[in-house]
Design a protein around this motif. Structure first.
Motif, PDB file in Angstrom:
ATOM      1  N   THR A   1      -3.919  15.644  -1.340  1.00 54.33           N
ATOM      2  CA  THR A   1      -4.628  15.828  -0.080  1.00 54.33           C
ATOM      3  C   THR A   1      -5.228  14.527   0.426  1.00 54.33           C
ATOM      4  O   THR A   1      -5.494  14.384   1.619  1.00 54.33           O
ATOM      5  N   VAL A   2      -5.449  13.577  -0.465  1.00 57.98           N
ATOM      6  CA  VAL A   2      -5.942  12.257  -0.070  1.00 57.98           C
ATOM      7  C   VAL A   2      -4.784  11.311   0.210  1.00 57.98           C
ATOM      8  O   VAL A   2      -4.796  10.548   1.182  1.00 57.98           O
ATOM      9  N   ILE A   3      -3.746  11.372  -0.613  1.00 57.87           N
ATOM     10  CA  ILE A   3      -2.655  10.392  -0.549  1.00 57.87           C
ATOM     11  C   ILE A   3      -1.704  10.666   0.609  1.00 57.87           C
ATOM     12  O   ILE A   3      -1.308   9.746   1.332  1.00 57.87           O
ATOM     13  N   GLN A   4      -1.327  11.928   0.823  1.00 57.37           N
ATOM     14  CA  GLN A   4      -0.294  12.228   1.805  1.00 57.37           C
ATOM     15  C   GLN A   4      -0.646  11.794   3.231  1.00 57.37           C
ATOM     16  O   GLN A   4       0.190  11.201   3.917  1.00 57.37           O
ATOM     17  N   PRO A   5      -1.854  12.067   3.734  1.00 54.69           N
ATOM     18  CA  PRO A   5      -2.146  11.628   5.114  1.00 54.69           C
ATOM     19  C   PRO A   5      -2.044  10.129   5.323  1.00 54.69           C
ATOM     20  O   PRO A   5      -1.830   9.678   6.448  1.00 54.69           O
ATOM     21  N   LEU A   6      -2.184   9.340   4.248  1.00 54.84           N
ATOM     22  CA  LEU A   6      -2.087   7.889   4.397  1.00 54.84           C
ATOM     23  C   LEU A   6      -0.663   7.439   4.717  1.00 54.84           C
ATOM     24  O   LEU A   6      -0.457   6.286   5.103  1.00 54.84           O
TER      25      LEU A   6
ATOM     26  N   GLY B   1       4.510  -0.618  10.796  1.00 53.61           N
ATOM     27  CA  GLY B   1       5.913  -0.941  11.027  1.00 53.61           C
ATOM     28  C   GLY B   1       6.292  -1.232  12.460  1.00 53.61           C
ATOM     29  O   GLY B   1       7.100  -2.127  12.719  1.00 53.61           O
ATOM     30  N   ILE B   2       5.736  -0.483  13.423  1.00 53.97           N
ATOM     31  CA  ILE B   2       6.175  -0.637  14.809  1.00 53.97           C
ATOM     32  C   ILE B   2       5.860  -2.027  15.362  1.00 53.97           C
ATOM     33  O   ILE B   2       6.757  -2.703  15.878  1.00 53.97           O
ATOM     34  N   PRO B   3       4.616  -2.519  15.268  1.00 53.57           N
ATOM     35  CA  PRO B   3       4.380  -3.887  15.776  1.00 53.57           C
ATOM     36  C   PRO B   3       5.094  -4.956  14.956  1.00 53.57           C
ATOM     37  O   PRO B   3       5.518  -5.975  15.505  1.00 53.57           O
ATOM     38  N   TRP B   4       5.239  -4.735  13.644  1.00 52.61           N
ATOM     39  CA  TRP B   4       5.932  -5.689  12.784  1.00 52.61           C
ATOM     40  C   TRP B   4       7.387  -5.827  13.211  1.00 52.61           C
ATOM     41  O   TRP B   4       7.905  -6.931  13.379  1.00 52.61           O
ATOM     42  N   SER B   5       8.060  -4.696  13.404  1.00 59.12           N
ATOM     43  CA  SER B   5       9.465  -4.728  13.799  1.00 59.12           C
ATOM     44  C   SER B   5       9.641  -5.345  15.176  1.00 59.12           C
ATOM     45  O   SER B   5      10.561  -6.136  15.414  1.00 59.12           O
ATOM     46  N   ALA B   6       8.748  -4.987  16.113  1.00 64.62           N
ATOM     47  CA  ALA B   6       8.851  -5.552  17.458  1.00 64.62           C
ATOM     48  C   ALA B   6       8.646  -7.062  17.430  1.00 64.62           C
ATOM     49  O   ALA B   6       9.345  -7.808  18.127  1.00 64.62           O
ATOM     50  N   ARG B   7       7.698  -7.515  16.627  1.00 65.04           N
ATOM     51  CA  ARG B   7       7.432  -8.953  16.523  1.00 65.04           C
ATOM     52  C   ARG B   7       8.657  -9.701  16.018  1.00 65.04           C
ATOM     53  O   ARG B   7       9.047 -10.743  16.564  1.00 65.04           O
ATOM     54  N   LEU B   8       9.290  -9.163  14.973  1.00 61.14           N
ATOM     55  CA  LEU B   8      10.487  -9.809  14.432  1.00 61.14           C
ATOM     56  C   LEU B   8      11.645  -9.742  15.410  1.00 61.14           C
ATOM     57  O   LEU B   8      12.532 -10.599  15.386  1.00 61.14           O
TER      58      LEU B   8
ATOM     59  N   SER C   1       1.720   1.221  -1.373  1.00 58.39           N
ATOM     60  CA  SER C   1       2.991   1.925  -1.239  1.00 58.39           C
ATOM     61  C   SER C   1       3.452   1.951   0.209  1.00 58.39           C
ATOM     62  O   SER C   1       4.630   1.716   0.502  1.00 58.39           O
ATOM     63  N   CYS C   2       2.519   2.224   1.134  1.00 59.70           N
ATOM     64  CA  CYS C   2       2.868   2.223   2.557  1.00 59.70           C
ATOM     65  C   CYS C   2       3.324   0.842   3.014  1.00 59.70           C
ATOM     66  O   CYS C   2       4.268   0.714   3.806  1.00 59.70           O
ATOM     67  N   THR C   3       2.656  -0.191   2.515  1.00 56.52           N
ATOM     68  CA  THR C   3       3.033  -1.561   2.895  1.00 56.52           C
ATOM     69  C   THR C   3       4.437  -1.893   2.405  1.00 56.52           C
ATOM     70  O   THR C   3       5.255  -2.467   3.145  1.00 56.52           O
ATOM     71  N   ALA C   4       4.728  -1.529   1.149  1.00 62.51           N
ATOM     72  CA  ALA C   4       6.064  -1.787   0.599  1.00 62.51           C
ATOM     73  C   ALA C   4       7.123  -0.984   1.348  1.00 62.51           C
ATOM     74  O   ALA C   4       8.220  -1.495   1.640  1.00 62.51           O
ATOM     75  N   TYR C   5       6.805   0.269   1.678  1.00 66.40           N
ATOM     76  CA  TYR C   5       7.747   1.107   2.407  1.00 66.40           C
ATOM     77  C   TYR C   5       8.010   0.538   3.797  1.00 66.40           C
ATOM     78  O   TYR C   5       9.147   0.528   4.288  1.00 66.40           O
ATOM     79  N   THR C   6       6.948   0.051   4.452  1.00 61.44           N
ATOM     80  CA  THR C   6       7.110  -0.568   5.765  1.00 61.44           C
ATOM     81  C   THR C   6       7.996  -1.799   5.688  1.00 61.44           C
ATOM     82  O   THR C   6       8.883  -2.002   6.530  1.00 61.44           O
ATOM     83  N   ALA C   7       7.761  -2.641   4.674  1.00 62.45           N
ATOM     84  CA  ALA C   7       8.587  -3.842   4.505  1.00 62.45           C
ATOM     85  C   ALA C   7      10.049  -3.465   4.285  1.00 62.45           C
ATOM     86  O   ALA C   7      10.962  -4.097   4.835  1.00 62.45           O
TER      87      ALA C   7
END
Length: 302
Positions: free
Chosen positions: A77-82, A90-97, A16-22
């Motif tokens: 309690t397990v899912i939210q901190p992730l 996202g930050i290095p991905w966006s900077a790279r692009l 989910s985090c990966t999809a949200y980042t994309a």
């Protein structure tokens, strides 16, 4: 709950985090291409015609699906901190692009924000024992949230500072995503109980309105800004808004106590400092990229 179930929940949460980042990176790239403020029908139509908008919708849909799967296998309690992984990804991905390097200030800001958000998300959870929104509360939450988002968008459009406009819009987007998670939970429960009649429930009707407003607000927040600050604010306000709705309207209770409240306050201040460091205007990002290119050129042997 078995260990295997928890690990499945973690796996779906990371997806989910990966999809949200994309999705966020796609929206950020779209903001570079469609630079006009989204204040008129012509700008919105131009946005809807761009393929990157629909790419971001696909990834946002995947994010929502993976998130539903994650919370069905593992506790909040397990899912939210992730959720802090979206900043790490996202930050290095966006900077790279964008053809530039992540600055030292951005790395420090990311570190501060990730630590603060991790602590904040760990304590800003409810006991998860509540129910769903009843019909009157669904109307109140749906109408109230929609009005809040529209007023915030109107006000943000009149703020001269690009950074503060982005803060307001991304905060509103996080509220939209957090509230829509509560209305989705209600819709699923109502449709399971009543069948097709649940499609006319106020929570079901409010969900697409709030979610779509959230997508447009997030898109507008990236205009003139790099990914870090808007994404950090959205990641911060999303679970907080969901927790507020859960406690106020769904019979849940805050599980953090006074100690959790103090940790949340300190974490919010630390996150605010990190987000300030992550505030990189578009022009600054381009200037840094040009400067890096010039330095590389100067260092080449003649």
């Amino acid at each position: 709950m078995s260990d295997m179930g928890i690990w499945l929940g973690i796996m779906f949460a990371v997806l989910s985090c990966t999809a949200y980042t994309a999705a966020a990176v796609a929206q950020r790239r779209l903001a570079v291409r469609v630079t006009a403020p989204l204040t008129g029908r012509r700008q919105v139509v131009g946005l809807l015609r761009h393929p990157l908008w629909w790419v971001s919708l696909v990834f946002n849909g995947g994010r929502a699906g993976f998130q539903v799967a994650a919370v069905s296998f593992a506790p909040l309690t397990v899912i939210q901190p992730l959720g802090v992984l979206v900043l790490v990804f996202g930050i290095p991905w966006s900077a790279r692009l964008g053809g530039r390097r992540v600055s030292r200030a951005e790395w420090r800001g990311a570190a501060f924000t990730v630590v603060a958000l991790g602590a904040l998300l760990a304590v800003s959870v409810t006991n998860g024992q509540g129910g769903v929104l009843d019909t009157p509360d669904s109307v109140l939450v749906g109408v109230g949230t929609t009005a809040l988002l529209l007023v915030t968008a109107w006000g943000a459009g009149r703020v001269p500072s690009t950074a503060w406009r982005s803060y307001l819009l991304s905060g509103a987007a996080g509220v939209a995503f957090g509230v829509s998670s509560a209305t989705v939970k209600t819709s699923v429960a109502v449709i399971a109980d009543t069948g097709a009649a649940g499609l006319a429930h106020p929570a079901t009707l409010a969900t697409p309105v709030i979610a779509i407003l959230g997508l447009f607000l997030a898109q507008a927040a990236y205009q003139g800004m790099d990914l870090g600050a808007p994404l950090g604010i959205t990641t911060l306000t999303n679970p907080v808004a969901a927790s507020v709705v859960g406690v106020a309207f769904m019979g849940e209770s805050y599980a953090g106590g006074w100690v959790g409240g103090a940790v949340a306050l300190v974490s919010a201040l630390l996150a605010a400092h990190g987000i300030r460091l992550l505030t990189v205007p578009q022009g600054t990002a381009r200037t840094e990229a040009v400067a890096d290119a010039d330095r590389r050129h100067d260092s080449m042997p003649s």
